[in-house]
Write an enzyme that holds these catalytic residues in place. Structure first.
Site, mmCIF file in Angstrom:
data_model
loop_
_atom_site.group_PDB
_atom_site.id
_atom_site.type_symbol
_atom_site.label_atom_id
_atom_site.label_comp_id
_atom_site.label_asym_id
_atom_site.label_seq_id
_atom_site.Cartn_x
_atom_site.Cartn_y
_atom_site.Cartn_z
ATOM 1 N N ASP A 47 62.179 2.824 78.088
ATOM 2 C CA ASP A 47 61.318 2.294 79.149
ATOM 3 C C ASP A 47 62.161 1.808 80.324
ATOM 4 O O ASP A 47 62.740 0.723 80.276
ATOM 5 C CB ASP A 47 60.469 1.147 78.563
ATOM 6 C CG ASP A 47 59.528 0.521 79.596
ATOM 7 O OD1 ASP A 47 59.610 0.874 80.781
ATOM 8 O OD2 ASP A 47 58.709 -0.327 79.195
ATOM 9 N N ASP A 105 48.024 -3.740 80.749
ATOM 10 C CA ASP A 105 49.471 -3.724 80.946
ATOM 11 C C ASP A 105 49.725 -4.665 82.116
ATOM 12 O O ASP A 105 49.510 -4.313 83.270
ATOM 13 C CB ASP A 105 49.919 -2.281 81.255
ATOM 14 C CG ASP A 105 51.399 -2.187 81.642
ATOM 15 O OD1 ASP A 105 52.089 -3.220 81.655
ATOM 16 O OD2 ASP A 105 51.852 -1.060 81.935
ATOM 17 N N GLU A 124 55.295 -3.899 74.686
ATOM 18 C CA GLU A 124 55.087 -2.709 75.530
ATOM 19 C C GLU A 124 55.548 -1.409 74.848
ATOM 20 O O GLU A 124 54.800 -0.427 74.852
ATOM 21 C CB GLU A 124 55.782 -2.913 76.882
ATOM 22 C CG GLU A 124 55.045 -3.950 77.731
ATOM 23 C CD GLU A 124 55.870 -4.512 78.879
ATOM 24 O OE1 GLU A 124 56.989 -4.013 79.117
ATOM 25 O OE2 GLU A 124 55.406 -5.459 79.532
ATOM 26 N N LYS A 136 55.373 -12.583 86.879
ATOM 27 C CA LYS A 136 55.763 -12.392 85.479
ATOM 28 C C LYS A 136 57.177 -12.919 85.222
ATOM 29 O O LYS A 136 57.496 -13.377 84.136
ATOM 30 C CB LYS A 136 55.673 -10.893 85.149
ATOM 31 C CG LYS A 136 55.848 -10.540 83.684
ATOM 32 C CD LYS A 136 55.493 -9.078 83.472
ATOM 33 C CE LYS A 136 55.817 -8.581 82.090
ATOM 34 N NZ LYS A 136 55.439 -7.174 81.917
#
Ligand code: AMP
Length: 623
Positions: free
Chosen positions: A209, A25, A187, A87
C-alpha cells in the site's frame, strides 16, 4: 454473527430485511464510502459523481462546517480555518504536533504540551476527534442519500500501524457523528477482503500500500476463506509525495535554474511535475512547459531519479517476509493499494522481487473501501459470516514492567488479535500488600526505551513472604486492537482492571523507529537485561541473609558471621560495579557460604513447629 430469525408458528416467514451498513476508508487526503448494492459492493459517489471526498473541513463563522470538495477553495483562501490531514493529528499530543511544519498554518489553543491538540477556528475550538466526526458525518449523509435510508452500522478502516489511542479516537469520532461502529478494520486487511472474495484466493498474500504520504506492507495468509495477518511493516513517511520531490529536483536540474522560486512558482511547478508523474504511468515520456522552457522527461529519467525510494519499499517487503519467516517464493499474490502503485516503476520492482505480477484489477484507490463495505455487509447480518473470519495482528509488543525496570512481554508483536494472554507474577517484598503495574508497549528490554501506556495498582494483597503471592495478569486485545489489563490475586480473588485508552499516541514515524531501534540494540539490550537480572537476584539473596541474621543470628559463630558479612560486602561491591560475571560468581559463593546457616535455620524452625509453634515464618535463605 448473524442472528437467526424465528417466525411465529403457522405464520408466513418474514422476508429477510436488508440492513444498511457501509464501509468507510477514512483517509488522510481523501475518504470513500462503499456499500453493497445488489450483488456487488460499490463506491457511493456524491451528487456530482465524485467517488473520492477530500478529507478537508472548513469552519466559518456562524455556519455549518463545509466538508469535502466544497471546502477545497477555502483550503487556499482561508487555510487557518480549513483543516486538512486531520488523520495525522488523531491520537497525538499538542507537544508532538505544534512545531510540525505541516500544521504551521493552524493556531493551537495553549492547552499544555501533553494534552490533545485543539485547533482554534472561526467556528470555535475543534479537536481532531470533532473534525474527523464532521468528515464521517458528511460520508454518512452521502451514503444515506444514495441508499435512501438510515445507516445501521459502519466499518471504518485504519492503518495497520495505528496505535490504541489513534484507534480509540477514530471510534470516538464515529460515535460523535452518531454512527454505530461495527468494527475498525486494518486497511491492508480490507484490501485483501476485496480481492479474497472477488477472486477466491488461497495462500499467502502481500498487501503493498503506497499512498500519497505513507507506505504499509502486510503479509496475510488466506486459507479456505480465513484471513490472517501474519506480519506488518512499512515506512510511515514514504509515499507518492517523495516521488514528486525527486521528480521536482530532476526537473529543476533540467531547467538549469539556480535562483530560488517563490511560493507561487513552486506551487505551479509542483502541479506540473505531479501531472508529468501521472502521465509517465501511461506513456514512455512527458513534457512540461514552465516559464516558457520545455522539459522533456522519459520513463528512464524518472526511474533513475526514484531508484532509492523504490529500493526502500522492497527493503520493507523483505523485512515483513523475515518477520513472518516466509520466503518470497511462498507468496502467492501481491495486492496493490494506493494511488502511487499505479507507477510502473513500482509495479516492475515488486514483480521482479516476488517473481510474479501484482494484482491490480481493482482500482487501487477504491480497494480498501470496497473491502470495508464487504465486511460491513457481513457484520450487519446481510450475508453469512461463515464465509470468512478476519484476524489482525498487534503491531508492537505489549508487556509489563518488572523489577530492575525490565520489560516482560506478554503479547509479542505480530500476535494475531483478538487475543488474551495471562502470566503470573509475585511480590518482591515480605508483607507487600500493593502491587504497582506499569503497562508498556515496544520491543526493547528496558522500560525507559519503551512507551508507557498506563499505570495502575492492585491493592488488598494479603501480607505474605516475598514470592509467595500469586498475581495473574491478563492482557486482552480486542478485535479493534484495544487493550485491557486485569490483575488478580489468586488466593482472595482481589482484582484491579484498566482499559488502555491513552488520550494521545505515538507520532506515526515513531513506531517505525521503535522497531528499527529494537533491532539495532538487540545484543546490547540482552546484555543489559542479563546484568539487571543478576543484580536483582544478588540483591534478593543479600536481603534474605540480612533478614535471617536479624531473626536467627545466634545460630552463627562470630567468625562465621564475619565471613558471611564479608561475602555480602563483596557481592554488594560487584553489584555496584555492574560486572555481570563478577556478580554471578559472588552470588554463587555467598549461596554456598550461607548454605550451612540455612540448613541450621530450617532444622530449628521444623523443631519449633513440631513442638507446636507456627511454621509460617519458616523461610530459607537459599530460596
Ligand atoms: P492515495 O493517498 O492512495 O490517494 O495516493 C495518492 C498518491 O498517488 C499521490 O502521490 C498521487 O500523485 C499518486 N498517484 C495517483 N495516480 C497516479 C498515477 N496515475 N501515477 C502515479 N502516481 C499516481
Amino acid at each position: 454473527m448473524a442472528l437467526l430469525q424465528i417466525s411465529e408458528p403457522g405464520g408466513k416467514p418474514a422476508a429477510p430485511k436488508h440492513r444498511l451498513a457501509v464501509g468507510i476508508d477514512l483517509g488522510t487526503t481523501n475518504s470513500l464510502v462503499a456499500a453493497s448494492c445488489g450483488q456487488k459492493v460499490e463506491i457511493l459517489p456524491d451528487d456530482e459523481g465524485n467517488y473520492l471526498m477530500p478529507s478537508i473541513v472548513s469552519y466559518g463563522t456562524n455556519s455549518a462546517p463545509v466538508v469535502g470538495h466544497a471546502a477545497l477553495p477555502a483550503a487556499v483562501e482561508d487555510p487557518a480555518n480549513t483543516i486538512i490531514s486531520v488523520k495525522r493529528l488523531l491520537g497525538r499530543s499538542l507537544g508532538e504536533v505544534s512545531d510540525d511544519e505541516q500544521f504551521g498554518q493552524y493556531q493551537f489553543a495553549s492547552t499544555g504540551v501533553d494534552s490533545a491538540p485543539v485547533l482554534q477556528t472561526a467556528a470555535g475550538d475543534k479537536n481532531p476527534v470533532q473534525v474527523s466526526a464532521d468528515i464521517l458525518s458528511a460520508l454518512a449523509q452521502r451514503a444515506e442519500r444514495a441508499l435512501k435510508g438510515k445507516l445501521e452500522g459502519v466499518v471504518i478502516t485504519v492503518p495497520a500501524y495505528f496505535n490504541d489511542a489513534q484507534r480509540q479516537q477514530t471510534k470516538d469520532a464515529a460515535q460523535l457523528a452518531g454512527l454505530q461502529v461495527l468494527r475498525l478494520l486494518n486497511e491492508p486487511t480490507a484490501a485483501a477482503v476485496a480481492y479474497g472474495l472477488d477472486s477466491k484466493d488461497e495462500g499467502n498474500v502481500i498487501v503493498f500500500d503506497l499512498g500519497g504520504g505513507t507506505f504499509d506492507v502486510s503479509l496475510l495468509s488466506l486459507q479456505k476463506g480465513i484471513f490472517e495477518v501474519l506480519a506488518t511493516g512499512g515506512n510511515t513517511s514514504l509515499g507518492g509525495d517523495d516521488f514528486d520531490r525527486a521528480l521536482m529536483a530532476l526537473v529543476r536540474s533540467k531547467l538549469g535554474a539556480t535562483e530560488e522560486l517563490n511560493h507561487k512558482q513552486t506551487a505551479q511547478l509542483k502541479r506540473l511535475v505531479i501531472q508529468a508523474k501521472h502521465e509517465l504511468s501511461n506513456s514512455s515520456s512527458s513534457e512540461l512547459i514552465f516559464n516558457d522552457q520545455t522539459v522533456r522527461l522519459t520513463v528512464e529519467d524518472f526511474s533513475a531519479a526514484v531508484q532509492d525510494l523504490v529500493r526502500q519499499t522492497i527493503t520493507a517487503c523483505r523485512r515483513v517476509l523475515r518477520d513472518a519467516e516466509l520466503d518470497k517464493d511462498q507468496i502467492d499474490n501481491i495486492v496493490m493499494v494506493g494511488g502511487a502503485t499505479r507507477m510502473p516503476v513500482i509495479r516492475q520492482a515488486v514483480a521482479e522481487f516476488f517473481g510474479k505480477e501484482p494484482l491490480t484489477s481493482i482500482d487501487p484507490d477504491k480497494v480498501v473501501a470496497i473491502g470495508a463495505g464487504i465486511q460491513a455487509d457481513v457484520l450487519i447480518g446481510n450475508k453469512s459470516a461463515d464465509s470468512f473470519l478476519l484476524l489482525d495482528v498487534n503491531p508492537l509488543s505489549l508487556g509489563i514492567e518488572t523489577m530492575g525496570e525490565l520489560v516482560e512481554k506478554i503479547i509479542p508483536r505480530n500476535t494475531t488479535i483478538p487475543v488474551a494472554r495471562a502470566q503470573e507474577f509475585t511480590t518482591f517484598k515480605d508483607g507487600q500488600t500493593v502491587m504497582a503495574l506499569h503497562v508498556v508497549q515496544g520491543e526493547r528490554e528496558l522500560v525507559k526505551d519503551c512507551r508507557s501506556l498506563a499505570r495502575f495498582e492492585l491493592r488488598g494483597i494479603p501480607p505474605m513472604v516475598a514470592g509467595a503471592a500469586k498475581i495473574r495478569v491478563t492482557f486482552q486485545v480486542d478485535a479493534d486492537g484495544l487493550l485491557s489489563v486485569l490483575a488478580e490475586e489468586l488466593s482472595t480473588g482481589t482484582r484491579a482492571e484498566i482499559q488502555v485508552k491513552p488520550s494521545y499516541g505515538l507520532g506515526s514515524g515513531e513506531i517505525e523507529e521503535m522497531l528499527q531501534a529494537s533491532q539495532a540494540h538487540a545484543q546490547e539490550d540482552m546484555q543489559v537485561r542479563a546484568l539487571r537480572e543478576a543484580q536483582i537476584e544478588a540483591q534478593q539473596l543479600i536481603d534474605a541473609i540480612r533478614a535471617a541474621e536479624t531473626q536467627d543470628g545466634d545460630l552463627l559463630e562470630e567468625e562465621e558471621r564475619a565471613q558471611l558479612d564479608a561475602a555480602v560486602a563483596k557481592l554488594e561491591r560487584a553489584i555496584a560495579d555492574a560486572n555481570k560475571n563478577d556478580i554471578s560468581e559472588q552470588t554463587e559463593a555467598l549461596n554456598k557460604l550461607s548454605g550451612e546457616f540455612a540448613a541450621r535455620r530450617m532444622d530449628l524452625h521444623i523443631a519449633k513447629a513440631l513442638s507446636g509453634e507456627n511454621i509460617d515464618s519458616v523461610e530459607s535463605t537459599n530460596d
